[in-house]
Design a protein around this motif. Sequence first.
Motif, PDB file in Angstrom:
ATOM      1  N   SER A 190      -4.063   0.472   8.242  1.00 36.71           N
ATOM      2  CA  SER A 190      -4.657   0.233   7.057  1.00 36.71           C
ATOM      3  C   SER A 190      -4.219  -1.102   6.156  1.00 36.71           C
ATOM      4  O   SER A 190      -5.463  -1.878   5.952  1.00 36.71           O
ATOM      5  N   GLY A 195       0.738  -1.174   0.061  1.00 39.49           N
ATOM      6  CA  GLY A 195      -0.221  -0.191   0.086  1.00 39.49           C
ATOM      7  C   GLY A 195       0.822   1.535  -0.074  1.00 39.49           C
ATOM      8  O   GLY A 195       2.036   1.064   0.106  1.00 39.49           O
ATOM      9  N   GLU A 219      -5.910  -4.162   8.032  1.00 38.63           N
ATOM     10  CA  GLU A 219      -7.356  -4.164   7.952  1.00 38.63           C
ATOM     11  C   GLU A 219      -7.771  -4.611   6.390  1.00 38.63           C
ATOM     12  O   GLU A 219      -8.856  -5.002   6.242  1.00 38.63           O
ATOM     13  N   HIS A 220      -6.616  -4.480   5.540  1.00 40.39           N
ATOM     14  CA  HIS A 220      -6.995  -4.997   4.054  1.00 40.39           C
ATOM     15  C   HIS A 220      -6.128  -6.021   3.740  1.00 40.39           C
ATOM     16  O   HIS A 220      -5.046  -5.608   3.805  1.00 40.39           O
ATOM     17  N   GLU A 221      -6.534  -7.081   3.849  1.00 39.59           N
ATOM     18  CA  GLU A 221      -5.634  -8.386   3.454  1.00 39.59           C
ATOM     19  C   GLU A 221      -4.895  -8.516   2.191  1.00 39.59           C
ATOM     20  O   GLU A 221      -3.986  -8.919   1.906  1.00 39.59           O
ATOM     21  N   THR A 222      -5.890  -7.883   1.062  1.00 39.00           N
ATOM     22  CA  THR A 222      -5.132  -7.962  -0.378  1.00 39.00           C
ATOM     23  C   THR A 222      -4.826  -6.610  -0.611  1.00 39.00           C
ATOM     24  O   THR A 222      -5.289  -5.805  -0.454  1.00 39.00           O
ATOM     25  N   PRO A 261      -4.273  -3.392  -2.883  1.00 38.48           N
ATOM     26  CA  PRO A 261      -5.360  -2.611  -3.873  1.00 38.48           C
ATOM     27  C   PRO A 261      -4.275  -2.761  -5.252  1.00 38.48           C
ATOM     28  O   PRO A 261      -3.193  -2.779  -5.413  1.00 38.48           O
ATOM     29  N   GLU A 282      -5.147   3.073  -7.237  1.00 34.80           N
ATOM     30  CA  GLU A 282      -4.913   3.878  -5.826  1.00 34.80           C
ATOM     31  C   GLU A 282      -4.410   5.152  -5.866  1.00 34.80           C
ATOM     32  O   GLU A 282      -4.721   5.944  -5.220  1.00 34.80           O
TER      33      GLU A 282
END
Length: 441
Positions: free
Chosen positions: A228, A110, A231-234, A236, A241
Amino acid sequence: MAASVSYVVRLLRLLTVIAALGGAAALAAPGPASVAEGIYASAPPRLLQIRTLVADAGRQISIGSGFLVSADGLAITNYHVVSQVALEPKTYRLEYVAADGSHGDVSLLGVDLPNDLAIVRLDKHDAPFFTFDKTAMEGGLPKGERLYSMGNPLDLGFTIIEGTYNGLVEHSYNDRVHFSGALNPGMSGGPTVNGEGLVVGINVATRRGGQLVSFLVPARFAAALLQSAREHETAPDLRAEIARQLTAWGAALYKSLGEEGFRSTVLGPYRTPETIAPWFNCWANTNAGATPKPRANINSTNCSSDTGLFVASDLNTGAIQINHSYVKTVDLNQFQFATYLTQLSQPRLVGGGPYRKWYTPERCHEDFVSAAPAQDHPPLRVIWCAQAYREFEELYDVALIAVTQDHSSEALVSRLSLQAVGYDDAIALGRRFLEAVQITK
């Protein structure tokens, strides 16, 4: 023999001074060097060099630093360190080399474009990691506190740099910490910690032309990015993004600029609009002392925003500029003066040359704008130019130039330049800008 006596005398004097200061306790008292030594002694398993490699060649093309923030291999670095992989993942890949000698592949999870941060995952498990300083994240760090920055400058090996915390940079739209320490290329993305080894900021930049003027991203943004990612396993679609974050950042920037509004300042016989937003720096200049003697006198004000945003190695955007030049002829006739103003009012967009891959060709429109006689607005020749971003829908770079037409021997040339702006925002700000150009006499 005389040398031996002298040595004994000096030694006795030294022992006397040590005794007066508290003997062995004075020698054992920890100083800044011992603090830095203690911090660095425990850092190597947690410090990283992040390398961007050309995938097919397997050779590095750029390097930066990073640091572990979890036992399962999550690490923080700068976005600009990994931007090539984020934008062109088929061409580039990442790897790490740790200060303890370990190395391996890196996955990009990310990014935080406005704060120049990225989070990556390494093939490390149960590794020691850095934690964030709570006081720093709450904005309670006192100015003058001693800090220690770590990274791999110029690929010379992992280094610790001592400096001081000077609070947030003034006149900056994005929060940055002013750090008095020698950050150098290659240290980007490394941690800056306090005396307890807790992270207070992330190395991001240094001011060229200055000495020991460096900048950190506040720790709270890295902590938010870490949360963040958890909280988001995959991961983006990073290119999408980046576009989303750039658009959202630009919308917030120009909303803030519109809310701050313009103030009126006097320049010659005119009133000119300048923003009251606190993240601008304004300067004046003149050609009065130029050699040879100019044929037209120019007194100018220039206001530039500290809002630059790194997107790619060949694309920095988000800047705003407001320029006003009061021009008065010395020995130019009316025709020569008009030609001189035309040259002075040429648009200056950045979409050509190496930037062509990012922008569509610019389109310009020119017209004359006249106000009612009762109003204090001079007639204007207005030039509007815009170019769109190829990769980022509904974002533009815009240049608005206005030249007064009320006098044949003097004029005001006003310029508003906006980068990464939505078209409706550009129209609204441009209208307010033109309405604020007035005559004082």
